[in-house]
Design a protein around this motif. Structure first.
Motif, PDB file in Angstrom:
ATOM      1  N   THR A  53      48.327 -41.518  12.861  1.00 36.27           N
ATOM      2  CA  THR A  53      48.647 -41.146  14.246  1.00 36.27           C
ATOM      3  C   THR A  53      48.181 -39.720  14.486  1.00 36.27           C
ATOM      4  OG1 THR A  53      50.613 -42.541  14.179  1.00 36.27           O
ATOM      5  CG2 THR A  53      50.505 -40.911  15.947  1.00 36.27           C
ATOM      6  N   LEU A  54      47.498 -39.529  15.619  1.00 40.20           N
ATOM      7  CA  LEU A  54      47.087 -38.173  15.981  1.00 40.20           C
ATOM      8  C   LEU A  54      48.116 -37.592  16.934  1.00 40.20           C
ATOM      9  CD1 LEU A  54      43.287 -38.696  16.819  1.00 40.20           C
ATOM     10  CD2 LEU A  54      44.387 -38.535  14.580  1.00 40.20           C
ATOM     11  N   LEU A  55      48.632 -36.444  16.592  1.00 31.51           N
ATOM     12  CA  LEU A  55      49.572 -35.768  17.482  1.00 31.51           C
ATOM     13  C   LEU A  55      48.820 -34.660  18.203  1.00 31.51           C
ATOM     14  CD1 LEU A  55      52.695 -35.394  18.212  1.00 31.51           C
ATOM     15  CD2 LEU A  55      52.528 -33.421  16.708  1.00 31.51           C
ATOM     16  N   MET A  56      48.855 -34.707  19.536  1.00 35.55           N
ATOM     17  CA  MET A  56      48.133 -33.689  20.300  1.00 35.55           C
ATOM     18  C   MET A  56      49.080 -32.919  21.204  1.00 35.55           C
ATOM     19  SD  MET A  56      44.608 -35.710  21.062  1.00 35.55           S
ATOM     20  CE  MET A  56      43.928 -34.319  21.883  1.00 35.55           C
ATOM     21  N   PRO A  57      49.426 -31.695  20.827  1.00 36.91           N
ATOM     22  CA  PRO A  57      50.238 -30.874  21.716  1.00 36.91           C
ATOM     23  C   PRO A  57      49.343 -30.352  22.856  1.00 36.91           C
ATOM     24  CG  PRO A  57      50.349 -30.125  19.417  1.00 36.91           C
ATOM     25  CD  PRO A  57      49.184 -31.042  19.545  1.00 36.91           C
ATOM     26  N   THR A  58      49.759 -30.570  24.100  1.00 35.80           N
ATOM     27  CA  THR A  58      48.969 -30.089  25.244  1.00 35.80           C
ATOM     28  C   THR A  58      49.913 -29.616  26.345  1.00 35.80           C
ATOM     29  OG1 THR A  58      48.957 -32.093  26.593  1.00 35.80           O
ATOM     30  CG2 THR A  58      47.298 -31.954  24.854  1.00 35.80           C
ATOM     31  N   PHE A  59      49.326 -29.045  27.406  1.00 31.51           N
ATOM     32  CA  PHE A  59      50.195 -28.597  28.502  1.00 31.51           C
ATOM     33  C   PHE A  59      50.186 -29.565  29.677  1.00 31.51           C
ATOM     34  CE2 PHE A  59      46.132 -26.882  29.502  1.00 31.51           C
ATOM     35  CZ  PHE A  59      46.083 -26.706  30.869  1.00 31.51           C
ATOM     36  N   VAL A  60      49.234 -30.509  29.690  1.00 32.66           N
ATOM     37  CA  VAL A  60      49.267 -31.569  30.708  1.00 32.66           C
ATOM     38  C   VAL A  60      49.049 -32.910  30.016  1.00 32.66           C
ATOM     39  CG1 VAL A  60      48.480 -30.267  32.738  1.00 32.66           C
ATOM     40  CG2 VAL A  60      46.805 -31.159  31.104  1.00 32.66           C
ATOM     41  N   PRO A  61      49.530 -34.019  30.602  1.00 32.14           N
ATOM     42  CA  PRO A  61      49.270 -35.316  29.986  1.00 32.14           C
ATOM     43  C   PRO A  61      47.763 -35.555  29.886  1.00 32.14           C
ATOM     44  CG  PRO A  61      50.886 -35.512  31.742  1.00 32.14           C
ATOM     45  CD  PRO A  61      50.327 -34.135  31.836  1.00 32.14           C
ATOM     46  N   LEU A  62      47.320 -36.155  28.817  1.00 31.84           N
ATOM     47  CA  LEU A  62      45.883 -36.393  28.614  1.00 31.84           C
ATOM     48  C   LEU A  62      45.594 -37.885  28.667  1.00 31.84           C
ATOM     49  CD1 LEU A  62      44.726 -34.195  25.593  1.00 31.84           C
ATOM     50  CD2 LEU A  62      44.179 -33.876  27.997  1.00 31.84           C
ATOM     51  N   GLU A  63      44.460 -38.244  29.265  1.00 30.47           N
ATOM     52  CA  GLU A  63      44.035 -39.649  29.259  1.00 30.47           C
ATOM     53  C   GLU A  63      42.880 -39.776  28.290  1.00 30.47           C
ATOM     54  OE1 GLU A  63      45.304 -42.328  30.675  1.00 30.47           O
ATOM     55  OE2 GLU A  63      46.935 -41.115  31.492  1.00 30.47           O
ATOM     56  N   ILE A  64      43.170 -39.887  27.031  1.00 29.60           N
ATOM     57  CA  ILE A  64      42.079 -40.112  26.090  1.00 29.60           C
ATOM     58  C   ILE A  64      42.489 -41.232  25.159  1.00 29.60           C
ATOM     59  CG2 ILE A  64      41.156 -37.763  26.178  1.00 29.60           C
ATOM     60  CD1 ILE A  64      42.439 -37.292  23.461  1.00 29.60           C
ATOM     61  N   ASP A 106      46.159 -44.219  16.375  1.00 22.28           N
ATOM     62  CA  ASP A 106      47.157 -44.148  17.440  1.00 22.28           C
ATOM     63  C   ASP A 106      47.212 -42.704  17.918  1.00 22.28           C
ATOM     64  OD1 ASP A 106      47.666 -46.741  16.974  1.00 22.28           O
ATOM     65  OD2 ASP A 106      49.692 -46.467  16.149  1.00 22.28           O
ATOM     66  N   LEU A 107      47.336 -42.543  19.216  1.00 15.61           N
ATOM     67  CA  LEU A 107      47.398 -41.196  19.768  1.00 15.61           C
ATOM     68  C   LEU A 107      48.774 -40.927  20.343  1.00 15.61           C
ATOM     69  CD1 LEU A 107      44.024 -40.758  21.598  1.00 15.61           C
ATOM     70  CD2 LEU A 107      45.181 -38.956  20.359  1.00 15.61           C
ATOM     71  N   MET A 108      49.295 -39.748  20.087  1.00 20.25           N
ATOM     72  CA  MET A 108      50.544 -39.361  20.707  1.00 20.25           C
ATOM     73  C   MET A 108      50.352 -37.991  21.329  1.00 20.25           C
ATOM     74  SD  MET A 108      54.224 -39.673  19.027  1.00 20.25           S
ATOM     75  CE  MET A 108      55.026 -38.165  19.337  1.00 20.25           C
ATOM     76  N   VAL A 109      50.389 -37.942  22.642  1.00 19.26           N
ATOM     77  CA  VAL A 109      50.179 -36.688  23.349  1.00 19.26           C
ATOM     78  C   VAL A 109      51.547 -36.123  23.738  1.00 19.26           C
ATOM     79  CG1 VAL A 109      49.148 -35.605  25.384  1.00 19.26           C
ATOM     80  CG2 VAL A 109      47.950 -37.467  24.207  1.00 19.26           C
ATOM     81  N   VAL A 110      51.843 -34.942  23.255  1.00 19.34           N
ATOM     82  CA  VAL A 110      53.104 -34.297  23.605  1.00 19.34           C
ATOM     83  C   VAL A 110      52.783 -33.181  24.582  1.00 19.34           C
ATOM     84  CG1 VAL A 110      55.047 -32.952  22.744  1.00 19.34           C
ATOM     85  CG2 VAL A 110      54.141 -34.815  21.371  1.00 19.34           C
ATOM     86  N   ASP A 111      53.243 -33.308  25.806  1.00 22.74           N
ATOM     87  CA  ASP A 111      52.891 -32.266  26.764  1.00 22.74           C
ATOM     88  C   ASP A 111      54.098 -31.497  27.262  1.00 22.74           C
ATOM     89  OD1 ASP A 111      53.550 -33.111  29.794  1.00 22.74           O
ATOM     90  OD2 ASP A 111      53.054 -34.920  28.640  1.00 22.74           O
ATOM     91  N   SER A 112      53.839 -30.215  27.498  1.00 18.35           N
ATOM     92  CA  SER A 112      54.843 -29.303  28.037  1.00 18.35           C
ATOM     93  C   SER A 112      54.095 -28.078  28.540  1.00 18.35           C
ATOM     94  CB  SER A 112      55.824 -28.882  26.942  1.00 18.35           C
ATOM     95  OG  SER A 112      56.387 -27.630  27.257  1.00 18.35           O
ATOM     96  N   PRO A 113      54.560 -27.478  29.635  1.00 11.84           N
ATOM     97  CA  PRO A 113      53.909 -26.241  30.095  1.00 11.84           C
ATOM     98  C   PRO A 113      53.921 -25.160  29.017  1.00 11.84           C
ATOM     99  CG  PRO A 113      55.688 -26.915  31.594  1.00 11.84           C
ATOM    100  CD  PRO A 113      55.688 -27.889  30.479  1.00 11.84           C
ATOM    101  N   TYR A 114      54.856 -25.257  28.092  1.00 10.47           N
ATOM    102  CA  TYR A 114      54.965 -24.247  27.038  1.00 10.47           C
ATOM    103  C   TYR A 114      54.036 -24.509  25.854  1.00 10.47           C
ATOM    104  CZ  TYR A 114      58.909 -22.608  29.708  1.00 10.47           C
ATOM    105  OH  TYR A 114      59.690 -22.119  30.713  1.00 10.47           O
ATOM    106  N   LEU A 115      53.196 -25.530  25.989  1.00 13.65           N
ATOM    107  CA  LEU A 115      52.228 -25.791  24.923  1.00 13.65           C
ATOM    108  C   LEU A 115      50.818 -25.422  25.388  1.00 13.65           C
ATOM    109  CD1 LEU A 115      53.588 -29.204  23.579  1.00 13.65           C
ATOM    110  CD2 LEU A 115      53.776 -26.972  22.469  1.00 13.65           C
TER     111      LEU A 115
END
Lengths: 318, 258
Positions: A39-50, A56-65
């Motif tokens: 599983t790839l964990l991707m911390p980002t600040f907006v939801p990603l469509e990739i 498996d992809l898991m996008v964790v988004d928060s303005p603080y990332l």
């Protein structure tokens, strides 16, 4: 044990950083052996469509990332662990990775192996290799306690380009809080486009030159070659003998000149990563066990204070 | 400001060593010279500079290991630190950073440090784990590879700059208490002054027992010390100094590099 793997990805503008692609290769080796899931964990600040069909992809988004903070990424990684429940967590041994990876291991009370340079399978068991004792020896570890957090040395594995196409992607909007961190800023040192980038011959000085006055020897040696430049290991730059713009290594510059001459350099993994693409490497170091000799085409086991003047005399004669 | 500096005593880079029969431990020659891990010397210097600028600061020095590590602690006191503590561990096996960080966390309980400083990594093992792990165990923020910092006593915070990859720098502010690991470029460690050397002679280094249950925990385990990987199959020049210089010239000339 599921042996499931989670990679914490560093990325920019929806593109994986080169080091992240090296983590893919490392993870593929483990997943193939264990027949486990990645599983790839991707911390980002907006939801990603990739999407990525292989993982498996898991996008964790928060303005603080939006930018790296230890506090934010630790929370994102812990959230990923809670969701994925991996046995093995793979993180780059970058200035972000080594900042939070040991914390993550401590929070999970798991094993932690830093700057892994190879995965080895012996008698159907997996071991992790890293360099130790000033780079003179390699050390092979077994991860007894799970989960295991490893940080992977940049440049140790080839990059793996994942296939494009459909895949599973989960977006989690996370409640990340930065309670202790503020005023985060990034700046670039003035090291872009120095003569090092264009030099045909890089002559580099390490701690083994002994004293600042011996830099003159290094400069004299450089002047024997056309289009040459003088560089240094981090110790030499830390001492202020050379500016940080001439530092070779992970935290400094990566160079790939036709000829690299390492003078009094021991050859830490951090330094090797900055010069191993050189076409030809000559090392001058009296310590025959110094790691740099293993990365050299020509090794000169001599005191550089005696050898360099001798070599310059040969050059002057011809 | 209460400061703790965690230091490691390391064998010098040229120390003679052997590998034990099980191929999972390094044994140093009895004559080995040990010194303070270079990065930890910078940590001590950073603490001393704080003490000089902020009134009522005190510096505790801590190291884990057998009796011999007391020479490293003593040297820190000679540099100007106040109190020395040795967390007693006599075992032969190199402790996992996970265990070391728990030993130190145990020691920190009730001592209320405002700032913990250590080197970015040890010179010999280069793991860089004990610092951030200790911070996580104490549930305080941490920052690694710190190149400069300023403590703000008014709002109880620290501003610091970290060294990042490829020549980048990152700065941030953290609320105290904080743990930082320092890079070697941060300062120039001082030599002990005569008065501090005399004072340190009289100081007692306090031995602190460590919980035995920690000694037996299993995390990652060193199982083998294999031949290092060879990046390039190079040649080693032989002969006299002059012959080596001539040979190098010929090899480079042959490839039109000189």
């Amino acid at each position: 044990m599921s042996n499931d793997i989670m990679i914490v990805c560093e990325h920019k503008d929806k593109e994986f950083l080169p080091i992240t692609k090296e983590l893919f290769h490392c993870a593929n080796l483990l997943a193939k052996h264990y027949k486990s899931k990645i599983t790839l964990l991707m911390p980002t600040f907006v939801p990603l469509e990739i999407a990525c069909p292989e993982y498996d992809l898991m996008v964790v988004d928060s303005p603080y990332l939006a930018e790296y903070t230890c506090e934010g990424w630790e929370q994102a990684a812990l959230l990923g662990v809670e969701e994925v429940k991996p046995d093995i967590i793979i993180i780059a041994h970058s200035s972000t990775g080594y900042d939070y990876a040991p914390r993550l291991a401590a929070k999970l009370d798991g094993s932690c192996i830093s700057s892994v340079s190879a995965i080895e399978i012996r008698d159907d068991k997996v071991f992790y290799r890293r360099s130790g004792l000033y780079g003179k020896l390699d050390l092979l570890y077994d991860a007894v306690k799970r989960p295991l957090v490893i940080t992977v040395l940049p440049g140790a594995f080839p990059a793996y380009e994942p296939l494009g196409g459909e895949g599973i992607c989960r977006n989690i909007s996370a409640d990340i809080k930065l309670k202790q961190t503020s005023k985060v800023e990034y700046s670039l040192l003035d090291i872009i486009d120095t003569e090092l980038d264009y030099a045909s011959v890089v002559v580099a000085a390490g701690r083994g030159i002994g004293k600042e006055e011996n830099l003159d020897l290094i400069k004299d040696l450089a002047s024997c070659f056309n289009r040459s430049a003088v560089a240094g290991s981090r110790i030499v730059c830390d001492k202020g003998w050379l500016p940080y713009s001439s530092q070779i290594g992970i935290t400094g510059k990566k160079v790939s000149p036709p000829l690299y001459i390492a003078c009094g350099i021991s050859g830490s993994a951090q330094h090797i990563a900055g010069m191993k693409e050189a076409k030809m490497v000559v090392s001058i170091n009296w310590d025959s066990e110094a790691a740099i000799h293993r990365y050299s085409d020509i090794s000169v086991v001599e005191d550089l204070v005696k050898f360099i003047p001798e070599f310059i005399r040969k050059c002057e004669k011809t | 400001m209460r400061i703790l500096v965690c230091i490691k005593q390391v064998p010098n880079q040229d120390a003679k060593y052997a590998i034990n029969a099980d191929n999972n431990g390094i044994i140093y020659d009895d004559n080995t010279a040990y010194w303070i891990n270079m990065y930890d010397e910078h940590a001590i210097e950073a603490a001393l500079q704080i003490k000089e600028s902020i009134a009522n600061s005190s510096i505790d020095i801590l190291s884990i290991g057998p009796k011999r590590v007391e020479s490293a602690i003593r040297r820190s006191l000679e540099m100007g630190a106040d109190y020395g503590y040795r967390l007693v561990y006599e075992g032969e096996v190199t402790l996992s950073p996970s265990i070391k960080s728990q030993m130190i966390a145990e020691f920190c309980e009730g001592r209320e440090y405002d700032l913990i400083i250590t080197g970015v990594m040890s010179e010999d093992m280069m793991s860089g784990q004990v610092g951030p792990m200790l911070a996580a165990r104490l549930d305080i923020p941490s920052a690694t590879a710190v190149m400069q910092f300023i403590i703000n006593t008014e709002n109880n915070s620290i501003w610091l700059e970290r060294e990042l990859d490829g020549g980048l720098r990152g700065s941030l502010e953290l609320k105290l208490p904080v743990l930082i690991t320092v890079q070697s470029g941060i300062n120039r460690p001082r030599y002990p002054s005569f008065s501090n050397v005399m004072r340190a002679k009289k100081s007692e280094i306090i031995e602190v027992a460590t919980s035995t249950h920690l000694h037996n925990l299993q995390y990652e385990r060193l199982v083998d010390i294999p031949e290092p990987e060879v990046g390039r199959q190079g040649i080693k020049l032989t002969g006299s100094l002059s012959e080596k210089a001539q040979a190098l010239w010929e090899l480079l000339h042959g490839k039109s590099l000189i």
